[in-house]
Design a protein around this motif. Sequence first.
Motif, short mmCIF file in Angstrom:
data_model
loop_
_atom_site.label_atom_id
_atom_site.label_comp_id
_atom_site.label_asym_id
_atom_site.label_seq_id
_atom_site.Cartn_x
_atom_site.Cartn_y
_atom_site.Cartn_z
N GLY A 45 0.82 -1.21 -0.15
CA GLY A 45 -0.05 -0.10 0.00
C GLY A 45 0.96 1.36 -0.16
O GLY A 45 0.43 2.41 0.04
N GLY A 47 2.51 2.66 -2.48
CA GLY A 47 2.51 3.24 -3.69
C GLY A 47 3.27 2.81 -4.83
O GLY A 47 3.49 3.36 -5.69
N LYS A 48 3.90 1.66 -4.56
CA LYS A 48 4.96 1.02 -5.58
C LYS A 48 4.18 0.80 -7.02
O LYS A 48 4.76 1.14 -8.14
N THR A 49 3.14 0.10 -6.78
CA THR A 49 2.18 -0.34 -7.98
C THR A 49 1.93 0.96 -8.98
O THR A 49 2.04 1.09 -9.93
N THR A 50 1.38 1.98 -8.16
CA THR A 50 1.11 3.13 -8.94
C THR A 50 2.29 4.04 -9.43
O THR A 50 2.01 4.23 -10.66
P1 ADP Z 1 1.67 -1.09 -3.26
O1 ADP Z 1 2.08 -1.45 -4.75
O2 ADP Z 1 2.86 -0.48 -2.60
O3 ADP Z 1 1.04 -2.22 -2.65
P2 ADP Z 1 -0.51 0.77 -4.59
O4 ADP Z 1 0.30 1.58 -5.43
O5 ADP Z 1 -1.23 -0.58 -5.22
O6 ADP Z 1 0.76 -0.01 -3.49
O7 ADP Z 1 -1.47 1.30 -3.75
C1 ADP Z 1 -1.04 2.61 -3.00
C2 ADP Z 1 -2.62 3.02 -2.29
O8 ADP Z 1 -3.46 3.20 -3.30
C3 ADP Z 1 -3.36 1.91 -1.55
O9 ADP Z 1 -3.85 2.61 -0.43
C4 ADP Z 1 -4.29 1.16 -2.59
O10 ADP Z 1 -5.47 0.82 -1.78
C5 ADP Z 1 -4.70 2.53 -3.44
N1 ADP Z 1 -5.12 2.19 -4.81
C6 ADP Z 1 -4.23 1.87 -5.61
N2 ADP Z 1 -5.02 1.83 -6.75
C7 ADP Z 1 -6.21 2.15 -6.63
C8 ADP Z 1 -7.20 2.31 -7.20
N3 ADP Z 1 -7.29 1.96 -8.75
N4 ADP Z 1 -8.59 2.92 -6.76
C9 ADP Z 1 -8.60 3.17 -5.59
N5 ADP Z 1 -7.21 2.98 -4.81
C10 ADP Z 1 -6.12 2.51 -5.09
#
Ligand code: ADP
Length: 232
Positions: A45, A47-50
Motif C-alpha cells: 500500500g 504506492g509502488k504499483t502506482t
Molecule cells: P503497493 O504497490 O505499494 O502495494 P499501490 O500503489 O497498489 O501500493 O497502492 C497505494 C494505495 O493506493 C493503496 O492504499 C491502494 O489501496 C490505493 N489504490 C491503488 N490503486 C487504486 C485504485 N485503482 N483505486 C483506488 N485506490 C487505489
Amino acid sequence: MVDDATPAPIELRAVRKRYGRLVAVDGVDLTVEPGTFHCLVGPNGSGKTTLLRMLLGLTEPSAGEVSVPDVSLGTAFQRPSHYEDLTVAENLEVFGALSGADPDWSDAVLERLGLDVVSGRIAGDLSGGYSRKLDLALALCKEPAYLLLDEPLGDLDDVTKRRLVEFLGEYRDAGHGVVVSTHNLEQFADHVDRLTLVHEGRVLYDEPRESFPARDLQTFYVERVLSAVESE
Ligand code: ADP
C-alpha cells in the motif's frame, strides 16, 4: 541487442496521485536510467504499483510531470496477462506478432526461462511459477529497452527465484533498464544498482549502490521505514 542510441531516462517530477480522497503518491521525483537495476521497495500500500504504472505511462498523475521516452517498455503485473486458452508457444506467437518480435529472440527467451519444456501446454493449466514466467517471456519477447515488473518473484520456489533474478541481472548487463517493485529486497541484493524506498506515497530514500550498505538490505529497509513511522 539494445538500440545503438542509449534511451533517455524515464522521469517522474513532483508527481501526485489521488484516488478519490486517498493520496496514493505524494510529490515524488524518480528517475529510471538505462543499464540500471532499480528496486522500488516499500510496504504493502505504499504506492509502488502506482509509481510503476506512472513510469509506464499507464496511470496519469493527478499533478506533476511524467516523461517516458519513445522506446519499447515491457511489463508484467501480479495478475496474469496471457491468453489462458492458448498454449505457451501460441501466446508467444500472438504477442510476438503484435510487437514485431524477432522469433529467434522469442525462442531464446523461452529457453532461457525454462519454458521450452512446456511450450505445448495450455497456459491456463500451468503452475503458478510457469504462469509468471510466461508473462515475463511475453514482456521480454520484444526485447524492451526498459523492463518494469511488479513483485516479479511472488510465490515462486527459491530455485526459480534465483534463476529469474540472475536473468534480470543479465538483462541489465546487456544495457537495458530493469525496475522491480518488491517488499522483499534481499532477493535482489546481489544486483540492485539503485534503491528507492517508498512509504505512504513518499520517497524515504533514493540512492545509488555506492550509498547503501552492501549487506542485509532487508533489515536496512525495514529500519528506515520503522524510523519514519516513529517520527510521524
Ligand atoms: P503497493 O504497490 O505499494 O502495494 P499501490 O500503489 O497498489 O501500493 O497502492 C497505494 C494505495 O493506493 C493503496 O492504499 C491502494 O489501496 C490505493 N489504490 C491503488 N490503486 C487504486 C485504485 N485503482 N483505486 C483506488 N485506490 C487505489
